[in-house]
Design an enzyme around this catalytic site. Structure first.
Site, PDB file in Angstrom:
ATOM      1  N   TRP A   1       0.828  -1.217   0.000  1.00 17.30           N
ATOM      2  CA  TRP A   1       0.000   0.000   0.000  1.00 17.30           C
ATOM      3  C   TRP A   1       0.865   1.271   0.000  1.00 17.30           C
ATOM      4  CZ3 TRP A   1      -0.659  -4.271   3.069  1.00 17.30           C
ATOM      5  CH2 TRP A   1      -1.811  -5.030   2.833  1.00 17.30           C
ATOM      6  N   ASP A   2       2.163   1.132  -0.059  1.00 18.02           N
ATOM      7  CA  ASP A   2       3.072   2.281   0.050  1.00 18.02           C
ATOM      8  C   ASP A   2       2.891   3.001   1.385  1.00 18.02           C
ATOM      9  OD1 ASP A   2       5.081   4.028  -0.707  1.00 18.02           O
ATOM     10  OD2 ASP A   2       3.711   5.433  -1.664  1.00 18.02           O
ATOM     11  N   TYR A   3       2.624   2.232   2.428  1.00 17.36           N
ATOM     12  CA  TYR A   3       2.484   2.829   3.751  1.00 17.36           C
ATOM     13  C   TYR A   3       3.870   2.970   4.405  1.00 17.36           C
ATOM     14  CZ  TYR A   3      -2.658   2.620   3.762  1.00 17.36           C
ATOM     15  OH  TYR A   3      -4.002   2.821   3.495  1.00 17.36           O
ATOM     16  N   ASP A   4       4.769   3.665   3.705  1.00 16.19           N
ATOM     17  CA  ASP A   4       6.095   3.955   4.264  1.00 16.19           C
ATOM     18  C   ASP A   4       5.975   4.494   5.688  1.00 16.19           C
ATOM     19  OD1 ASP A   4       6.929   3.543   1.644  1.00 16.19           O
ATOM     20  OD2 ASP A   4       7.222   5.677   1.228  1.00 16.19           O
TER      21      ASP A   4
ATOM     22  N   LYS B   1       1.399   6.539   8.288  1.00 15.15           N
ATOM     23  CA  LYS B   1       0.458   6.813   7.206  1.00 15.15           C
ATOM     24  C   LYS B   1      -0.882   6.119   7.465  1.00 15.15           C
ATOM     25  CE  LYS B   1       3.384   7.515   3.101  1.00 15.15           C
ATOM     26  NZ  LYS B   1       3.564   7.032   1.712  1.00 15.15           N
TER      27      LYS B   1
END
Lengths: 628, 107
Positions: free
Chosen positions: A307-310, A335
Site C-alpha cells: 500500500w506504500d504505507y512507508d 500513514k
C-alpha cells in the site's frame, strides 16, 4: 521535564547553539523529534498579536510551466550559530539574519535542476554540525542534491569545506552499486548524531520492481568517509526487489547510542509477488547503534506492504511516567493513522498491539499477509475498519456517481489489497500522517498531531493492457508502471466528475493524546479545504501535510493546510487563535527559536501538489508585536 | 443599486487580480467578478428601461439573482466585504421593485 529528557535534549543540541537557547538546530527542532519549543512568550492570550517581522523570497521557484520542473519546497529552517539556514529546491543554501531576514551568504551547489527521481525539484532543508572547536569549517552546513551529492560548507562564510570528501562535495552515488536504476536523491537533510551524518535517500518509488536496496549510510561529518552501511533488504532478495529506504528524517537518543529509522516499503509499491519472502526491516521502525550500525531492535509496522504505507516521519522520543515509573518511550505516527508507542530501549509496545486478520489478495502472484498489527491505543487518527461514508452533496450533484462507485470498488478495511477491480485506499498513499510527524510537550506527555482523511482508488492494470494503453509511458499523473511487475497501476483521489470529493468531510483533523493513558483528549477539524478559490466550511477541515510545533506557552504553530494559511492553535483545545495567509501551502515544519532575546516563529511557504498546485518561495518570520 | 454594484466590481477585481487575497487568479474569484460586472451592466440597462415594462421586470429578476449568487460566491471566497456589498445591491433592487413607480403628472 525529567532529568533524562533534559539531558537528551541538551545532548541533541550542538554546543554553540546552546549559548542562544532556545535554538532550532535540526529538522525536528531536536534529535528527539519532539518539535517542542521551550518558548514561554507565545501563549493563547497574546498570540493574536503576532506580526510579520520580515519576509524573504528566495527566487528559487518554478511552477513547471517553463524549462524547469515544478518546485516542491518543504524545508524546515535551521536556527543555529545565531543564523537561520535554509535549503532551497534549487539546492542552494541561504544564511539569513534571523532578526531581519537579510542574507549573510548564499552557497550554490550548482546541482543539475532536473527531476531525476521525483516529479519535481524537492528539498526539505539543510543540516548543521559543529565540532565544538574554533576555526574554519568547525561549524558546517550540509545540503544534499537530487543527483546524489552532499555538500559541506562553512557555517560562517558559506565557503566549501575542502577537507570534506572531494573539495567539500561527497558523491553519495558511489555507494549506489546494486540495481542502480536511479541516483540516491538527497532531498532530506542528514540527521546529525554527534560527529556522524545519518544519511538516507529517496528514489523512484513507483517506477520499478527491482530498485536499489534501501540503506543507511553513516558518514563522518568531518571527512565524508563512510563509517558503516546498513542494508534494509536481505542479500538474497536484492535481485528481485529494492528500496525500503529511509527518505525522511530520523531521531536519535545519544544517551542510549541509538538512532531510530523510519523505513519505507519495498519495491514495487503496490504489488509484492516478487518479494514474498520476509523482509523484516521493511516498513518498520528500527533502532540502530550509532557506533556500529548494528540493529538493536526492529518492529515491522506493516507486513508485506503493498500500500506504500512507508514509515514517513522521525519517531518522537519522550519519557512517559506510568505508575510513578519513567519509561523511555518512542512514538511512531504512521500513514495508516496508527500511533505506535514503544519502549525505545527494547522496542516492546507500551500499549497493546493486536494482530488482526486482514483480507487476501486476488492479484496475480500476490499473497497478502494474513494478519497485520493494529495499534488501537492511543486511538488511530483514521478508523482502520471503516472508510468515510459517501458525501451526500457530491453524490447528489453527480447523479449518484459516488454511490455507484462505492459499490464498484473493493473495501474490507484498511489493508484491503490492491485489485484489478479497483480498491479503496483509506488512508490514501500520502497517508493519515506523513513526514511532519507529531509534536510532544515533554513536560506533560501530551502528543499533538494533524492528520489527513483522503480516500483514493487504486487499480491494478495488467501489464499488457498497461503497456499498450496511452497511459503506459510511465509518468502521467495517476499512472505508474511498476516495471518488472505483472501490473501497472492507476491511483487517483475518489472524486466525482465535477471534482468534488465523494467522501464525507472532515478532510483533516488536529488531535491531542495523553501518552500516559493513551486517551485522546480532543479531535477537531483542522484548516480549510479550497477548490477553484472557494473555501470549504470550517467543520470540513483540510487535507494536511506538514507538522506541528508545540511551545511551552501552550500554543501550537502549524501550516499544513490546503488554504495556504499558517496558524496558531490553543494546545489545550485545538481552537484556532491566529492565522495568516501566505503564498502557498506551508508544508514544512515551522521553526521556533529565540534570537537576541526575541522569540520568532518562521514558516516556509513552498507548496506541494499533494495539497494543491501552487508553489512559492516565501519565508515569513513572525514575532509578537512590541507592547508600548 | 448601481453604486454598490460598481463597488462590487472593484472589490471582485481586487480579489481576483491582486496578490495575497487567498483567491488570486482562481476560477471562483473571476466568477465573482463576472457576476458583479453583470449586475452592474444589468443595473445600467435597467436605469434606461421603462419601469413598468417586461424588459425591466426581466432585468430586475436577473439583477436580483445575480446579486444573491455573487454574494454567496463571495462568502465562500471569504471576501466578506464583497458579500455584504452584493447583498446591499440585492436589497437595493428589492427596494426599487417594491417602491411604487413615480408617475409624471399631466401638465
Amino acid at each position: 521535564m525529567t532529568y533524562r529528557l533534559m539531558l537528551l535534549i541538551a545532548l541533541s543540541v550542538p554546543a554553540g547553539a546552546m549559548a542562544d537557547q532556545p535554538a532550532w538546530p535540526t529538522f525536528n527542532g531536536d534529535l528527539a523529534a519532539t518539535k517542542f519549543a521551550d518558548v514561554e512568550s507565545f501563549n493563547p492570550g497574546n498570540v493574536a498579536d503576532l506580526e510579520r517581522a520580515w519576509e524573504v523570497h528566495t527566487g528559487d521557484v518554478s511552477d513547471g510551466s517553463g524549462d524547469l520542473p515544478e518546485t516542491v519546497w518543504s524545508a524546515t529552517p535551521i536556527y543555529a550559530n545565531g543564523t537561520l539556514y535554509l535549503g532551497t529546491p534549487f539546492y542552494r543554501i541561504l544564511a539569513l539574519d534571523p532578526a531581519t531576514g537579510t542574507q549573510r551568504w548564499a552557497y550554490d551547489s550548482q546541482s543539475r535542476l532536473e527531476a531525476l527521481t521525483q516529479p519535481g525539484l524537492k528539498n526539505r532543508g539543510v543540516a548543521y554540525w559543529e565540532s565544538g572547536q574554533e576555526g574554519v569549517c568547525e561549524k558546517r552546513v550540509f545540503i544534499g542534491t537530487m543527483d546524489a551529492e552532499l555538500h559541506a560548507v562553512d557555517a560562517d562564510t558559506g565557503l566549501p569545506c575542502t577537507d570534506f570528501a572531494e573539495g567539500g562535495v561527497l558523491n553519495v552515488n558511489q555507494w549506489n552499486t546494486v540495481n542502480a536504476r536511479f541516483p540516491f536523491s538527497l532531498l532530506q537533510p542528514p540527521t546529525v548524531v554527534g560527529d556522524t551524518l545519518m544519511l538516507g535517500w529517496a528514489g523512484k518509488d513507483w517506477e520499478y520492481a527491482v530498485a536499489p536496496p534501501g540503506n543507511l549510510l553513516a558518514i563522518d561529518a568531518r571527512t565524508g568517509a563512510l563509517n558503516w552501511e546498513l542494508s534494509m533488504i536481505p542479500d538474497e532478495l536484492v535481485a528481485r526487489t529494492g528500496t525500503s529506504n529511509i527518505w525522511t528524517s530520523m531521531s536519535a537518543d545519544p544517551d542510549l547510542g541509538l538512532v531510530y529509522l523510519p523505513v519505507s516499503s519495498p519495491s514495487p509499491n503496490y504489488w509484492g509477488g516478487n518479494r514474498l519472502d520476509p523482509i523484516p526491516l521493511a516498513t518498520s521502525v528500527t533502532a540502530v547503534e550509532v557506533a556500529t550500525g548494528n540493529v538493536r531492535w526492529s518492529r515491522q509496522l506493516v507486513r508485506h506492504d503493498i500500500w506504500d504505507y512507508d514509515i514517513a516521519s522521525a519517531p518522537t522520543l519522550v519519557d512517559i511516567t506510568r505508575d510513578g515509573q519513567t519509561i523511555p518511550a518512542l512514538v511512531q505516527t504512521t500513514k495508516m493513522g496508527f500511533i505506535f508507542v514503544l519502549n525505545r530501549e527494547t522496542g516492546e509496545p507500551l500499549f497493546p498491539i493486536e494482530d488482526r486478520a486482514v483480507p487476501p489478495s486476488d492479484a496475480q502472484g500476490e499473497v497478502a499477509a494474513p494478519t497485520q498489527p493494529f495499534a488501537m491505543t492511543p486511538p488511530p487518527t483514521n478508523d482502520p475498519s471503516r472508510m468515510p461514508d459517501v458525501w451526500g452533496l457530491a453524490d447528489l450533484v453527480s447523479g449518484g456517481q459516488c454511490s455507484r462507485e462505492r459499490q464498484t470498488y473493493r473495501y474490507e478495511g484498511i489493508y484491503t489489497p490492491p485489485s484489478e477491480q479497483g480498491t479503496f485506499m483509506y488512508p490514501g498513499t500520502a497517508g493519515a500522517n506523513n513526514w511532519g510527524g507529531a509534536s510532544v510537550d515533554p513536560r506533560t506527555g501530551i502528543l499533538y498531531l494533524n492528520s489527513m482523511r483522503v480516500v483514493q482508488v487504486i487499480r491494478l492494470i495488467p501489464r499488457d493492457a498497461y503497456d499498450s494503453s496511452d497511459t503506459g509511458s510511465g509518468n502521467e499523473a495517476g499512472f505508474y508502471p511498476q516495471e518488472g511487475a505483472p501490473y501497472g497501476i492507476e491511483l487517483r483521489e475518489w472524486r466525482n466528475t465535477l471534482g468534488l470529493p465523494c467522501w464525507e468531510p472532515p478532510y483533516g483533523t488536529f488531535s491531542a493524546f495523553d501518552l500516559a493513558t493513551g486517551e485522546r483528549l480532543y479531535e477537531v477539524p483542522f484548516g480549510r479545504a479550497q477548490q477553484w478559490g472557494f473555501y470549504g466550511l470550517a467543520r470540513w477541515g483540510s487535507p494536511t501535510l506538514g507538522g506541528p510545533v508545540v511551545t511551552a506557552g501552550g500554543v501550537v504553530f502549524i501550516g499544513a493546510s490546503m488554504d495556504a494559511r499558517v496558524r496558531a492553535l490553543d494546545a489545550a483545545t485545538g481552537a484556532e487563535l491566529w492565522s495568516d495567509l501566505v503564498e502557498a501551502p506551508s508544508v514544512a515544519i515551522p521553526a521556533v527559536f529565540t534570537h537576541e532575546g526575541v522569540d520568532y516563529v518562521v514558516f516556509v511557504a513552498g507548496g506541494n501538489s499533494i495539497l494543491r498546485p501552487q508553489v512559492a518561495d516565501q519565508v515569513v518570520a513572525y514575532r509578537l508585536a512590541p507592547r508600548n | 443599486m448601481i453604486f454598490p454594484a460598481l463597488i462590487g466590481v472593484g472589490l471582485a477585481a481586487y480579489a481576483a487580480l491582486s496578490p495575497g487575497t487567498g483567491v488570486t487568479g482562481s476560477v471562483g474569484a473571476f466568477l465573482a467578478l463576472f457576476g458583479a460586472g453583470s449586475v452592474l451592466i444589468g443595473g445600467l440597462l435597467a436605469a434606461l428601461t421603462k419601469r413598468n415594462g417586461l424588459a425591466f421586470g426581466l432585468l430586475a429578476a436577473l439583477i436580483l439573482i445575480g446579486s444573491v449568487l455573487t454574494a454567496l460566491a463571495a462568502f465562500f471566497l471569504m471576501q466578506f466585504v464583497l458579500a455584504v456589498v452584493m447583498g446591499l445591491t440585492a436589497l437595493g433592487m428589492l427596494v426599487v421593485l417594491l417602491r411604487p413607480a413615480r408617475t409624471r403628472r399631466p401638465v
